[in-house]
Design an enzyme around this catalytic site. Structure first.
Site, PDB file in Angstrom:
ATOM      1  N   ALA A  70      -4.012  14.874   5.530  1.00 65.50           N
ATOM      2  CA  ALA A  70      -3.698  13.598   6.182  1.00 65.50           C
ATOM      3  C   ALA A  70      -2.725  12.807   5.325  1.00 65.50           C
ATOM      4  CB  ALA A  70      -4.978  12.794   6.368  1.00 65.50           C
ATOM      5  N   HIS A 125      -4.340  -0.357   6.110  1.00 68.10           N
ATOM      6  CA  HIS A 125      -3.841   0.468   7.220  1.00 68.10           C
ATOM      7  C   HIS A 125      -4.704   0.380   8.469  1.00 68.10           C
ATOM      8  CE1 HIS A 125      -6.800   3.131   5.460  1.00 68.10           C
ATOM      9  NE2 HIS A 125      -5.996   3.723   4.614  1.00 68.10           N
ATOM     10  N   HIS A 162       0.862  -1.208   0.000  1.00 67.90           N
ATOM     11  CA  HIS A 162       0.000   0.000   0.000  1.00 67.90           C
ATOM     12  C   HIS A 162       0.884   1.240   0.000  1.00 67.90           C
ATOM     13  CE1 HIS A 162      -3.723   2.253   1.686  1.00 67.90           C
ATOM     14  NE2 HIS A 162      -2.827   3.169   1.353  1.00 67.90           N
ATOM     15  N   ASP A 183       1.549   2.793   3.461  1.00 73.70           N
ATOM     16  CA  ASP A 183       0.667   3.956   3.287  1.00 73.70           C
ATOM     17  C   ASP A 183       1.486   5.246   3.263  1.00 73.70           C
ATOM     18  OD1 ASP A 183      -1.674   5.335   2.853  1.00 73.70           O
ATOM     19  OD2 ASP A 183      -2.200   5.459   4.969  1.00 73.70           O
ATOM     20  N   HIS A 227       2.608  14.787   1.348  1.00 76.40           N
ATOM     21  CA  HIS A 227       1.952  16.086   1.147  1.00 76.40           C
ATOM     22  C   HIS A 227       3.033  17.128   1.396  1.00 76.40           C
ATOM     23  CE1 HIS A 227      -2.256  14.648   1.069  1.00 76.40           C
ATOM     24  NE2 HIS A 227      -1.846  13.748   1.941  1.00 76.40           N
ATOM     25  N   ASN A 263      -5.567   7.020  -5.947  1.00 73.41           N
ATOM     26  CA  ASN A 263      -6.294   8.264  -5.623  1.00 73.41           C
ATOM     27  C   ASN A 263      -5.573   9.495  -6.154  1.00 73.41           C
ATOM     28  OD1 ASN A 263      -4.246   7.904  -3.657  1.00 73.41           O
ATOM     29  ND2 ASN A 263      -5.374   9.047  -2.103  1.00 73.41           N
ATOM     30  N   HIS A 269       1.374   5.434  -1.854  1.00 78.36           N
ATOM     31  CA  HIS A 269       0.953   6.530  -2.737  1.00 78.36           C
ATOM     32  C   HIS A 269       2.197   7.124  -3.381  1.00 78.36           C
ATOM     33  CE1 HIS A 269      -3.100   6.599  -0.894  1.00 78.36           C
ATOM     34  NE2 HIS A 269      -2.426   6.194   0.173  1.00 78.36           N
ATOM     35  N   LEU A 270       2.292   7.027  -4.699  1.00 76.76           N
ATOM     36  CA  LEU A 270       3.446   7.623  -5.389  1.00 76.76           C
ATOM     37  C   LEU A 270       3.102   8.997  -5.964  1.00 76.76           C
ATOM     38  CD1 LEU A 270       4.982   4.580  -7.339  1.00 76.76           C
ATOM     39  CD2 LEU A 270       5.548   5.426  -5.054  1.00 76.76           C
ATOM     40  N   ARG A 271       1.790   9.330  -5.991  1.00 78.99           N
ATOM     41  CA  ARG A 271       1.329  10.572  -6.643  1.00 78.99           C
ATOM     42  C   ARG A 271       1.738  10.555  -8.126  1.00 78.99           C
ATOM     43  NH1 ARG A 271      -1.701  10.748  -2.164  1.00 78.99           N
ATOM     44  NH2 ARG A 271      -0.785  11.870  -0.435  1.00 78.99           N
ATOM     45  N   LEU A 295      -4.825   9.337   8.095  1.00 79.72           N
ATOM     46  CA  LEU A 295      -6.096   8.634   8.234  1.00 79.72           C
ATOM     47  C   LEU A 295      -5.898   7.155   7.931  1.00 79.72           C
ATOM     48  CD1 LEU A 295      -8.496  11.258   6.641  1.00 79.72           C
ATOM     49  CD2 LEU A 295      -8.445  10.535   9.038  1.00 79.72           C
ATOM     50  N   LYS A 320      -9.585  -0.622  -5.459  1.00 81.59           N
ATOM     51  CA  LYS A 320      -9.603   0.077  -4.174  1.00 81.59           C
ATOM     52  C   LYS A 320     -10.938   0.721  -3.899  1.00 81.59           C
ATOM     53  CE  LYS A 320      -7.922   1.820  -0.432  1.00 81.59           C
ATOM     54  NZ  LYS A 320      -6.746   2.586  -0.099  1.00 81.59           N
ATOM     55  N   HIS A 354     -10.386   1.191   2.254  1.00 79.59           N
ATOM     56  CA  HIS A 354     -10.174   2.212   3.291  1.00 79.59           C
ATOM     57  C   HIS A 354     -11.383   2.079   4.205  1.00 79.59           C
ATOM     58  CE1 HIS A 354      -8.717   6.104   4.989  1.00 79.59           C
ATOM     59  NE2 HIS A 354      -9.925   6.007   5.491  1.00 79.59           N
TER      60      HIS A 354
HETATM   61  N1  NCD Z   1      -3.485   7.796   4.718  1.00 81.73           N
HETATM   62  C1  NCD Z   1      -3.599   9.093   4.593  1.00 81.73           C
HETATM   63  O1  NCD Z   1      -3.637   9.794   5.600  1.00 81.73           O
HETATM   64  N2  NCD Z   1      -3.654   9.696   3.378  1.00 81.73           N
HETATM   65  C2  NCD Z   1      -3.683   9.055   2.093  1.00 81.73           C
HETATM   66  C3  NCD Z   1      -5.009   8.474   1.752  1.00 81.73           C
HETATM   67  C4  NCD Z   1      -5.340   7.192   2.467  1.00 81.73           C
HETATM   68  O2  NCD Z   1      -4.620   6.200   2.369  1.00 81.73           O
HETATM   69  O3  NCD Z   1      -6.360   7.151   3.172  1.00 81.73           O
HETATM   70  C5  NCD Z   1      -3.287  10.095   1.032  1.00 81.73           C
HETATM   71  O4  NCD Z   1      -3.479   9.808  -0.160  1.00 81.73           O
HETATM   72  O5  NCD Z   1      -2.769  11.146   1.382  1.00 81.73           O
HETATM   73 ZN    ZN Z   2      -3.218   5.130   1.660  1.00 78.53          ZN
HETATM   74 ZN    ZN Z   3      -6.745   5.078   3.191  1.00 78.00          ZN
END
Ligand code: NCD
Ligand code: ZN
Ligand code: ZN
Length: 346
Positions: free
Chosen positions: A265, A176, A15, A249, A253, A43, A17-19, A221, A101, A138
């Protein structure tokens, strides 16, 4: 005598996030520096809702990595009210999409396009069970009247229990997890139900977020919970139960978006992930369980071969940088400026 070095199968991150865009090259390289494979969250803005989008995103990730990189991004689709069973079949046939997802609409970062009513996607979930495509969840309710610290527990009671009964053949990962109730639900469920656990939820409780000043870099989150829940997560992670595996996760940001009157978050851990997990396992006197959690159980669940390459963790202090550049912008990693006991030679 304490262990000074650990040689282990190269881990995977189930899990992350690479953006996209400017940041992608740094986030992808940070992930690839430790992990052989990673489940890439969809996302983005706009979200990755079709196989076509997922394949294009896969290509952008590969282009962001050095030539010849062995890193394998495992793509996911973002489930919406409009996802069709045909799209699931297409995704499966691509060979590059490994999961779908579910973001309850409004639950987290970029979840506006998420599902508003779970009973509306039953045909898609049936198609997923049919082609053996896991659903990643989630797991938080979004009703404003539900206390934010209870949203995971209530999601399990109201939505997950009925969903796993309706679709007992569907593979499902509760992502998560943050509560004793989630750990309990997963360990009591069939082998089709698993969970990822982040390093930060193993290392922090809500005092780290709120006591002695508000710490926006510990805000994620689902939100950090009280110490008893953290202890339940550690117990699950070190239990040797193959239903629990690593998912960072890691979610960058930029600093300004975190240190704000309405901060985002997400916690960035990709660059030092395995060292962070090693600290958590060592504190629980369970370093011997790290390899299975980080490198075996996730691959087994996703029915992918375990990695054959190895990494070495050494007991060698390293200082986490105060800031990390991500594509011309800056993020503050978890434990910025603090010392980690372990270093990873990968
Ligand atoms: N975990 C987080 O706090 N943020 C994640 C989104 C997610 O996994 O819920 C994000 O994309 O920033
Ligand atoms: Zn996540
Ligand atoms: Zn999440």
């Amino acid at each position: 005598m304490s262990t000074t070095s650990i040689k282990m199968t190269r881990p995977d991150d189930w899990h992350i996030h690479l953006r996209d865009g400017e940041m992608l090259s740094d986030t992808a390289n940070d992930a690839a520096s430790q992990f052989a494979r990673a489940i890439i969250m969809p996302n983005l803005k706009p979200p990755v809702t079709t196989t076509e989008h997922a394949l294009a995103y896969h290509q952008r990730i590969m282009q962001a990595l050095p030539q010849g990189s062995q890193f394998q991004p495992l793509m996911t689709l973002y489930l919406t009210n409009n996802t069709s069973p045909d799209e699931i079949i297409k995704a499966k046939q691509s060979g590059l999409v490994h999961a779908v997802k579910l973001y309850p609409a409004g639950a987290t970062t970029n979840s506006d396009a998420g599902v508003t009513d779970l009973s509306q996607v039953d045909d898609v979930l049936a198609a997923m069970a049919e082609v053996d495509m896991p659903l990643l969840v989630h797991g938080e309710v979004t009703e404003p009247e539900i206390d934010i610290f209870d949203r995971e527990k209530v999601f399990i009671e109201r939505h997950l229990v009925p969903l796993t009964q309706r679709h007992s053949n569907l593979k499902l990962v509760l992502e998560h997890i943050t509560t004793a109730q989630a750990a309990e639900f997963v360990s009591q469920s069939s082998n089709n139900v698993a969970a990822t656990i982040t390093a930060h939820h193993l290392l922090l409780n809500r005092n780290h977020l709120l006591a002695g000043g508000i710490r926006p870099h510990h805000y994620c989150l689902p939100v950090l919970k009280r110490e008893t829940h953290r202890q339940a997560l550690v117990k699950a992670a070190i239990s040797g139960d193959s239903s629990f595996f690593l998912g960072t996760d890691s979610a960058p940001h930029v600093i300004g978006a975190k240190e704000s009157s309405c901060g985002c978050a997400g916690i960035y851990t990709a660059k030092h992930a395995i060292e962070l997990y090693a600290s958590a396992f060592e504190k629980a006197d369970a370093l011997n369980q790290l390899e299975a959690f980080a490198s075996h159980f996730g691959a087994d669940f996703y029915q992918l071969p375990r990695n054959t390459q190895q990494i070495t963790l050494q007991r060698k202090p390293q200082i986490i940088p105060a800031e990390l550049p991500l594509g011309g912008q800056t993020v503050r990693p978890l434990f910025a400026g603090e010392t980690l006991d372990w270093s990873c030679n990968s």
